[in-house]
Write an enzyme that holds these catalytic residues in place. Structure first.
Site, PDB file in Angstrom:
ATOM      1  N   LEU A  28      -3.328  -5.159   1.207  1.00 37.00           N
ATOM      2  CA  LEU A  28      -3.875  -3.866   0.828  1.00 37.00           C
ATOM      3  C   LEU A  28      -4.448  -3.215   2.083  1.00 37.00           C
ATOM      4  CD1 LEU A  28      -5.842  -4.636  -2.490  1.00 37.00           C
ATOM      5  CD2 LEU A  28      -3.609  -3.510  -2.279  1.00 37.00           C
ATOM      6  N   ASP A  29      -4.397  -1.893   2.145  1.00 38.83           N
ATOM      7  CA  ASP A  29      -5.004  -1.177   3.263  1.00 38.83           C
ATOM      8  C   ASP A  29      -6.501  -1.482   3.333  1.00 38.83           C
ATOM      9  OD1 ASP A  29      -2.564  -0.016   3.700  1.00 38.83           O
ATOM     10  OD2 ASP A  29      -3.088   1.917   2.808  1.00 38.83           O
ATOM     11  N   ARG A  30      -7.065  -1.283   4.498  1.00 35.28           N
ATOM     12  CA  ARG A  30      -8.488  -1.551   4.722  1.00 35.28           C
ATOM     13  C   ARG A  30      -9.380  -0.873   3.668  1.00 35.28           C
ATOM     14  NH1 ARG A  30     -12.077  -2.939   8.781  1.00 35.28           N
ATOM     15  NH2 ARG A  30     -14.064  -1.841   8.708  1.00 35.28           N
TER      16      ARG A  30
END
Length: 308
Positions: free
Chosen positions: A140-142
């Site tokens: 998942l993105d940050r």
């Protein structure tokens, strides 16, 4: 399929559907063991049938036989464990699902980085006596929160990775998209590639990789001037939901990289709310809901329950 752990070994009771299969077929076709791991298991004599080492190609199994594979042998830790309080949604001998908070990376992106979810999960393994190195199945993105699937051993990462590739792991997201999204239900089928003018950003590009995003409007919030969407992916391209919604003219709240307006509550209003898949070793259906943590005020428990 009936399985159980016996020390370092996974014991599988051969089901009727595997009757007369060779050990070779079971390992390659049924358990999807990759070539490198097959070689390792064969060389180390890590597979037995009824407690005996057998010839894989010549030996045919019978229903009720006991096939054992040494999948739980201790592994070296490959990342630096860093203590962090993590929210474990589901766990068994093979895998675990962790509820990632927004604002931390899934894995280290540069040498020496140790404040990621992988490092925190490694610490959890260490504290709980799990002699393995956590392997993430997807990322998942940050600034995206929610459920991330981890594997505990080499066979688990291989089989779960194959399930993901075959689109047999369903990932359901919640997102706040700016404006009223119309039509209220649909599919965005646009290829995604790198943006030559930006080191991180992606864009819809006819020379990019195929990408499909299914969406459904759940509600419109007049105060936020945004639509709460349920989304599912057929593919897992970098920034896929963010790119597709921006392309449609409805960027995520807070997602300034893709044209969204700044929002004090988030950098991108995206939450991986649910994971659904058939367990590769027990064949049971696993459904994991990631309820919001304190740092995701845009999403509530009630929002997650709308998906159940």
């Amino acid at each position: 399929m009936k399985t159980k752990r016996i020390g370092e070994w996974l014991e599988i009771t051969i089901p009727p559907k595997w009757n007369e299969f060779t050990i070779e077929r079971i390992m390659k076709k049924e358990l999807l063991v990759p070539r490198k791991l097959l070689h390792k298991y064969r060389s180390d004599r890590s597979v037995t049938l009824n407690n005996e080492s057998k010839h894989w190609k010549q030996t045919r199994v019978q229903s009720g036989d006991l096939l054992r594979i040494r999948v739980f042998a201790p592994q070296e830790m490959e990342v630096t464990p860093t203590y962090m309080d993590i929210d474990v949604i589901y766990e068994d001998d093979h895998l675990l699902v962790v509820n990632k908070p927004a604002g931390i990376d899934t894995h280290p992106n540069q040498p020496g980085q140790s404040n990621t979810l992988v490092n925190a999960t490694a610490s959890y393994f260490q504290i709980n006596g799990i002699e393995a190195s956590p392997k993430y199945v997807h990322r998942l993105d940050r600034d995206t929160s929610g459920a991330i699937l981890f594997a505990k051993h080499e066979l688990a990462i291989a089989t779960l990775g194959e399930l993901l590739k075959e689109r047999k792991i369903t990932r359901t997201y919640l997102a706040w998209a700016q404006g009223k999204v119309k039509p209220a239900k649909g599919k965005i089928n646009e290829p995604i590639g790198k943006d030559r003018h930006h080191p991180v950003r992606r864009r819809v590009s006819q020379s990019g990789q195929p990408a499909e995003t299914y969406y459904e409007a759940i509600m419109y919030d007049d105060k936020k001037k945004a639509t709460l969407l349920k989304l599912q992916l057929s593919t897992g391209r970098t920034h896929q939901i963010r790119v597709h919604l921006s392309f449609k003219g409805h960027p995520l709240l807070g997602d300034t990289l893709y044209g969204g307006e700044e929002n004090p509550s988030c950098k991108q209003a995206l939450h991986a709310a649910k994971l659904t898949f058939i367990h590769p070793f027990t064949e049971k259906k696993i459904e994991c809901s990631a309820y919001p943590l304190r740092d995701t005020p845009l999403f509530t428990k009630e929002h997650i329950q709308l998906l159940e």
